[in-house]
Design an enzyme around this catalytic site. Structure first.
Site, PDB file in Angstrom:
ATOM      1  N   LYS A   1      -4.311 -10.596  -6.801  1.00 20.13           N
ATOM      2  CA  LYS A   1      -5.779 -10.938  -6.346  1.00 20.13           C
ATOM      3  C   LYS A   1      -6.676  -9.736  -7.120  1.00 20.13           C
ATOM      4  O   LYS A   1      -7.088  -8.776  -6.828  1.00 20.13           O
ATOM      5  CB  LYS A   1      -5.537 -10.382  -5.352  1.00 20.13           C
TER       6      LYS A   1
ATOM      7  N   LYS B   1     -11.603  -5.003  -4.357  1.00 19.81           N
ATOM      8  CA  LYS B   1     -12.139  -4.223  -4.440  1.00 19.81           C
ATOM      9  C   LYS B   1     -11.636  -2.622  -4.608  1.00 19.81           C
ATOM     10  O   LYS B   1     -12.426  -1.580  -4.443  1.00 19.81           O
ATOM     11  CB  LYS B   1     -13.145  -3.858  -3.449  1.00 19.81           C
TER      12      LYS B   1
ATOM     13  N   LYS C   1       1.089  -1.278   0.263  1.00 22.65           N
ATOM     14  CA  LYS C   1       0.460   0.092  -0.101  1.00 22.65           C
ATOM     15  C   LYS C   1       0.965   0.743   0.154  1.00 22.65           C
ATOM     16  O   LYS C   1       0.090   1.807  -0.441  1.00 22.65           O
ATOM     17  CB  LYS C   1      -0.939   0.209   1.218  1.00 22.65           C
TER      18      LYS C   1
HETATM   19  P1  TYM Z   1     -10.985  -6.669   3.659  1.00 22.66           P
HETATM   20  O1  TYM Z   1     -12.364  -6.361   4.060  1.00 22.66           O
HETATM   21  O2  TYM Z   1     -10.074  -6.308   2.730  1.00 22.66           O
HETATM   22  O3  TYM Z   1     -11.952  -7.967   3.175  1.00 22.66           O
HETATM   23  C1  TYM Z   1     -12.846  -8.922   3.627  1.00 22.66           C
HETATM   24  C2  TYM Z   1     -12.482 -10.502   3.354  1.00 22.66           C
HETATM   25  O4  TYM Z   1     -12.872 -10.987   1.895  1.00 22.66           O
HETATM   26  C3  TYM Z   1     -11.571 -11.442   1.955  1.00 22.66           C
HETATM   27  N1  TYM Z   1     -10.967 -11.268   0.162  1.00 22.66           N
HETATM   28  C4  TYM Z   1     -10.852 -12.461  -0.236  1.00 22.66           C
HETATM   29  N2  TYM Z   1     -10.897 -14.072  -0.269  1.00 22.66           N
HETATM   30  C5  TYM Z   1     -10.914 -14.085  -1.177  1.00 22.66           C
HETATM   31  N3  TYM Z   1     -10.205 -13.698  -2.863  1.00 22.66           N
HETATM   32  C6  TYM Z   1      -9.713 -12.521  -3.067  1.00 22.66           C
HETATM   33  N4  TYM Z   1     -10.357 -11.918  -4.304  1.00 22.66           N
HETATM   34  C7  TYM Z   1     -10.392 -11.588  -1.580  1.00 22.66           C
HETATM   35  N5  TYM Z   1     -10.461 -10.331  -1.450  1.00 22.66           N
HETATM   36  C8  TYM Z   1     -10.780 -10.107  -0.302  1.00 22.66           C
HETATM   37  C9  TYM Z   1     -10.343 -11.411   3.314  1.00 22.66           C
HETATM   38  O5  TYM Z   1      -9.328 -12.639   2.775  1.00 22.66           O
HETATM   39  C10 TYM Z   1     -10.909 -11.224   4.474  1.00 22.66           C
HETATM   40  O6  TYM Z   1     -11.060 -12.560   4.871  1.00 22.66           O
HETATM   41  N6  TYM Z   1      -9.067  -6.617   7.490  1.00 22.66           N
HETATM   42  C11 TYM Z   1      -9.596  -6.985   7.381  1.00 22.66           C
HETATM   43  C12 TYM Z   1     -10.896  -7.282   7.793  1.00 22.66           C
HETATM   44  C13 TYM Z   1     -10.501  -7.604   9.005  1.00 22.66           C
HETATM   45  C14 TYM Z   1     -10.429  -8.058   9.700  1.00 22.66           C
HETATM   46  C15 TYM Z   1     -10.674  -8.532  11.635  1.00 22.66           C
HETATM   47  C16 TYM Z   1     -10.530 -10.105   9.544  1.00 22.66           C
HETATM   48  C17 TYM Z   1     -10.524  -6.550  10.444  1.00 22.66           C
HETATM   49  N7  TYM Z   1     -10.885  -7.426  11.934  1.00 22.66           N
HETATM   50  C18 TYM Z   1     -10.023  -9.552  11.857  1.00 22.66           C
HETATM   51  C19 TYM Z   1     -10.675 -11.438  10.084  1.00 22.66           C
HETATM   52  C20 TYM Z   1     -10.121 -11.087  11.689  1.00 22.66           C
HETATM   53  C21 TYM Z   1      -9.549  -6.800   5.547  1.00 22.66           C
HETATM   54  O7  TYM Z   1      -9.932  -5.662   6.118  1.00 22.66           O
HETATM   55  O8  TYM Z   1     -10.745  -7.871   5.002  1.00 22.66           O
END
Ligand code: TYM
Length: 332
Positions: A194, A197, A113
């Site tokens: 990957k 979004k 990032k």
């Molecule tokens: P975030 O909001 O970016 O994404 C949410 C979840 O979606 C998964 N993900 C994917 N899985 C497969 N293929 C993809 N292309 C893909 N893009 C996104 C992410 O791996 C995630 O599981 N930091 C985290 C949110 C968070 C969190 C937590 C997760 C905050 N606290 C505690 C687990 C435990 C995040 O930004 O996810």
């Protein structure tokens, strides 16, 4: 026997991709059968990028409605908004003091990032420690996430081990759960990257709100390969585009990759794409119908949020009190 605890989170950043659904939300739904699940809308995490007040408010309700549409049950599970439970920020400060600067500098998401974004804030650097606080606060056993979050779970485990080594068994050591059939959905036009979004090129992603027309266009333009005769087979190393498409289809139809390979034997890539378009459109139309059903009832959504926060706080307080008592911050 007491059910094991699942915790996971998602950021309320407007749009969601089919990657979020396959890697996270579809897993969350299934895990509710066997575990006690706690799901968090990580609004504090989303502040690492500037958010307009009204947009953030709207996005939180949107994502809650999406979670419900994906089958998250507020009766079976706890679903809540991170900032409504201040214990997350309280534990965050304490865990900051048990995390080394060096290990944070190795976080790959941060490194990627800063490469892209000039306006870097400390929140972005601290982000994985807040995630560790989210997880450890609930004595979580398992964390369902996509592959991009693995390093953050490893860090969470390291922090928990370090803390426990000094103070005894305060935190449960969590393990990750990956969707073995879709832990990383890749970009449609560059399957080495990957699906994200935050990708500036919208053609790389399937948004859960893309219209049938857009889905058709994006899948038609998705990268395959030039094998002749065409070969619809899962082989990520040599055929990343086709493999990614097979994984998407497999998750949407709940049909195994093996079965899909048999069904598409002697068929061409266009046949595969047509099937993905048909199935994705049906799937997303159904999902959106459920989404609008929930989204139209803000009173119901707010009730779920407040009730979820109340239940989450109760659990979070138990761990926070234990931590405060252990490190010498409270008086009896
Ligand atoms: P975030 O909001 O970016 O994404 C949410 C979840 O979606 C998964 N993900 C994917 N899985 C497969 N293929 C993809 N292309 C893909 N893009 C996104 C992410 O791996 C995630 O599981 N930091 C985290 C949110 C968070 C969190 C937590 C997760 C905050 N606290 C505690 C687990 C435990 C995040 O930004 O996810």
């Amino acid at each position: 026997m007491k059910k094991k605890i699942i915790f996971s989170g998602i950021q309320p950043t407007g749009s969601l991709t089919i990657g979020n659904y396959i890697g996270a939300l579809s897993q969350w739904r299934k895990l509710q059968k066997k575990y006690f699940c706690i799901f968090c809308i990580a609004d504090l995490h989303s502040l690492t990028i500037y958010q307009k007040k009204d947009v953030l408010n709207k996005n939180i309700l949107d994502i809650l409605a999406i979670c419900l549409a994906c089958g998250i049950s507020p009766e079976k599970s706890i679903i809540f908004v991170q900032s409504h439970v201040p214990q997350h920020s309280q534990l965050n400060w304490i865990l900051n003091c048990f995390t080394n600067f060096g290990e944070m500098k190795r976080m790959t998401q941060f490194k990627e990032k800063i490469y892209l974004n000039k306006n870097i804030n400390i929140g972005l650097f601290n982000y994985p420690i807040l995630m560790a606080s989210d997880i450890l606060l609930y004595q979580t056993n398992k964390v369902p996430v996509g592959k991009d979050q693995i390093q953050h779970i490893e860090l969470t485990r390291d922090i928990a081990y370090r803390f426990n080594n000094i103070y005894g068994n305060i935190f449960t050591i969590p393990e990750k759960i990956l969707n073995t059939n879709g832990s990383c959905i890749m970009s449609l036009t560059n399957p080495q990257k990957k699906m994200s979004k935050s990708d500036p090129d919208n053609n790389n992603i399937i948004d859960l709100f893309d219209s049938d027309f857009i889905i058709k266009q994006k899948i038609k333009n998705a990268i395959t390969d030039s094998n002749y005769p065409p070969n619809i087979k899962y082989d990520f190393k040599n055929k990343p585009g086709i493999s990614n498409l097979l994984i998407i289809l497999s998750n949407i139809t709940e049909c195994s990759i093996k079965k899909l390979e048999q069904n598409f034997k002697n068929k061409n890539y266009n046949n595969l794409k047509e099937s993905i378009i048909d199935n994705l459109c049906i799937f997303l139309n159904k999902l959106r119908k459920k989404y609008f059903f929930y989204r139209n009832d803000e009173k119901y959504l707010k009730n779920i949020m407040f009730n979820g926060a109340k239940r989450a706080k109760k659990q979070a307080n138990i761990t926070l009190k234990k931590v405060y008592d252990t490190i010498g911050l409270s008086f009896k």
